[in-house]
Design a protein around this motif. Structure first.
Motif: not given
Length: 225
Positions: A6, A8-9, A17, A23, A60, A63, A77-81
């Motif tokens: 991803s 995001f990684d 990102g 995003t 991404g 998400r 930072k919670r966008i990833k989860e």
């Protein structure tokens, strides 16, 4: 089989990102849409068009849009989860894609949102650099950016209504930056989208709501504040 990577990684020396179109712009479209709805959505149908339809998973954007529906800001930072947080909050969502909509901007998203008996349809464009344009709300042409203070007013299509509302706003010392008035037919209900450089006072909002020919008022402060 190796897991799908991803964006995001991906960590590099310049940026973490994906691009702001995929995003930041996407998050902002969703945050504007939930303010049009007026509450946290319970259900969402999310349609990605054109280039977004081809790239929304890998870049991404899926998400990001869910994060925006949860009202996460662009730097959260919670966008990833976001999917995990959506599950915790009970947000139900469905992704759809339309790859060849020739009349639409390449990075277009349509959101059909529902909460209780309230529902809206919002179409937005991510135009690069985190800049967005909300081009349509419930079939009415909108064209607002959400980085100014925005009034959405549903009113009977009566003579002098536009000038009267502009005067009321001016009396509140608010400067109108843009105004777009859309109606579906002559003498039918009109929807006014008004962007202002500064916020409007609560007492002025209440006054507008009390006008007999005004049916509904939505006020959206700058979503980045």
């Amino acid at each position: 089989m190796a897991e799908k990577s991803s964006v995001f990684d991906m960590i590099g020396p310049i940026m973490i990102g994906p691009s702001s179109s995929h995003t930041a712009g996407v998050v902002r479209i969703a945050r504007a849409a939930i303010r049009v709805l007026g509450t946290a959505p319970e259900e969402a149908i999310i349609t990605f068009y054109n280039s977004f339809a081809q790239t929304y998973e890998g870049h991404g954007s899926d998400r990001a849009i869910v994060a925006g529906l949860l009202d996460f800001k662009t730097d959260d930072k919670r966008i990833k989860e976001a999917f995990d947080h959506a599950k915790e909050r009970g947000l139900k969502y469905t992704f759809r894609s339309v790859g060849n909509a020739s009349t639409m901007h390449p990075n277009t998203i349509k959101l059909n949102l529902k909460a209780g008996d309230r529902q809206v349809e919002v179409i937005g464009q991510s135009r690069g650099g985190g800049v967005i344009k909300i081009v349509e709300v419930d079939g009415f042409t909108a064209n607002f950016s959400a980085n100014l203070h925005t009034l959405i007013i549903d009113a009977d299509d009566v003579k002098g209504s536009i000038a009267f509302i502009a005067t009321v706003i001016a009396q509140d010392d608010c400067n109108i930056a843009t105004m777009n008035v859309s109606r579906k037919g002559r003498n039918e209900m009109a929807r006014q989208f008004i962007e202002m450089d500064s916020g409007i006072k609560p007492i002025t909002l209440e006054y507008l709501k009390q006008l007999s020919w005004v049916k509904h008022v939505i006020y959206i402060p700058n979503i980045d504040l």
